[in-house]
Scaffold this motif. Sequence first.
Motif, mmCIF file in Angstrom:
data_model
loop_
_atom_site.group_PDB
_atom_site.id
_atom_site.type_symbol
_atom_site.label_atom_id
_atom_site.label_comp_id
_atom_site.label_asym_id
_atom_site.label_seq_id
_atom_site.Cartn_x
_atom_site.Cartn_y
_atom_site.Cartn_z
ATOM 1 N N MET A 192 0.838 -1.179 0.000
ATOM 2 C CA MET A 192 0.000 0.000 0.000
ATOM 3 C C MET A 192 0.883 1.243 0.000
ATOM 4 O O MET A 192 1.924 1.278 0.621
ATOM 5 N N SER A 193 0.462 2.247 -0.716
ATOM 6 C CA SER A 193 1.243 3.481 -0.799
ATOM 7 C C SER A 193 1.130 4.288 0.490
ATOM 8 O O SER A 193 0.325 3.991 1.352
ATOM 9 N N GLN A 208 0.347 7.457 0.381
ATOM 10 C CA GLN A 208 -0.290 8.634 -0.160
ATOM 11 C C GLN A 208 -1.361 9.173 0.799
ATOM 12 O O GLN A 208 -2.033 8.417 1.498
ATOM 13 N N ALA A 260 -4.784 11.806 0.924
ATOM 14 C CA ALA A 260 -5.776 12.499 0.113
ATOM 15 C C ALA A 260 -6.753 13.219 1.022
ATOM 16 O O ALA A 260 -6.971 12.826 2.172
ATOM 17 N N GLU A 262 -3.268 15.405 -3.568
ATOM 18 C CA GLU A 262 -4.545 14.816 -3.967
ATOM 19 C C GLU A 262 -5.674 15.356 -3.096
ATOM 20 O O GLU A 262 -5.815 14.989 -1.934
ATOM 21 N N HIS A 296 -9.942 16.446 -3.230
ATOM 22 C CA HIS A 296 -11.193 16.307 -3.965
ATOM 23 C C HIS A 296 -12.266 17.148 -3.278
ATOM 24 O O HIS A 296 -12.682 16.836 -2.159
ATOM 25 N N ASP A 349 -13.058 5.146 -4.495
ATOM 26 C CA ASP A 349 -11.989 5.172 -5.498
ATOM 27 C C ASP A 349 -10.616 5.271 -4.841
ATOM 28 O O ASP A 349 -9.659 4.626 -5.279
ATOM 29 N N LEU A 350 -10.505 6.083 -3.792
ATOM 30 C CA LEU A 350 -9.225 6.237 -3.089
ATOM 31 C C LEU A 350 -8.811 4.930 -2.422
ATOM 32 O O LEU A 350 -7.622 4.592 -2.379
ATOM 33 N N LYS A 390 -9.539 1.948 -3.545
ATOM 34 C CA LYS A 390 -9.063 1.099 -4.649
ATOM 35 C C LYS A 390 -7.649 1.488 -5.071
ATOM 36 O O LYS A 390 -6.857 0.644 -5.462
ATOM 37 N N LYS A 391 -7.332 2.788 -4.999
ATOM 38 C CA LYS A 391 -5.998 3.272 -5.346
ATOM 39 C C LYS A 391 -4.999 3.033 -4.220
ATOM 40 O O LYS A 391 -3.835 3.383 -4.346
ATOM 41 N N GLU A 392 -5.448 2.455 -3.116
ATOM 42 C CA GLU A 392 -4.623 2.129 -1.959
ATOM 43 C C GLU A 392 -3.999 3.362 -1.310
ATOM 44 O O GLU A 392 -2.831 3.362 -0.916
ATOM 45 N N VAL A 393 -4.795 4.410 -1.174
ATOM 46 C CA VAL A 393 -4.362 5.595 -0.434
ATOM 47 C C VAL A 393 -4.338 5.231 1.045
ATOM 48 O O VAL A 393 -5.257 4.589 1.554
#
Length: 106
Positions: free
Chosen positions: A1-2, A4, A6, A24, A26, A40-41, A43-46
């Motif tokens: 996992m990143s 990141q 958001a 990032e 939103h 969505d975040l 799924k992006k592995e934030v």
Amino acid sequence: MSTQIAVVADADTVTGFRLAGIKEGHAVETPKEAENIIRDLIKKEVSIIIITEKIGDELREFIDETTGSRALPIIIEIPDKYGPSEERVEPLRELIKRVIGIELVK
């Protein structure tokens, strides 16, 4: 996992975090829009998602299910530009009183 980070919040809060270096962000206007972006975040592995208390209150069930079933992402709720919600202030005040033995006054 990143690792990141958001932000999902109102436009002013997102702008503030972007100025602070969070890339990032939103800006959302409805709880459904916020939920879709959070999905969505995930799924992006934030790793860390920052939301406002208002969004947290509106999506409480979804957030509890999401954070209860996995270690990441960590969803952090912060006050929006209008300050903390009264429901958040009172439990915190009680916790501080219980832990350190003094009461905070307004």
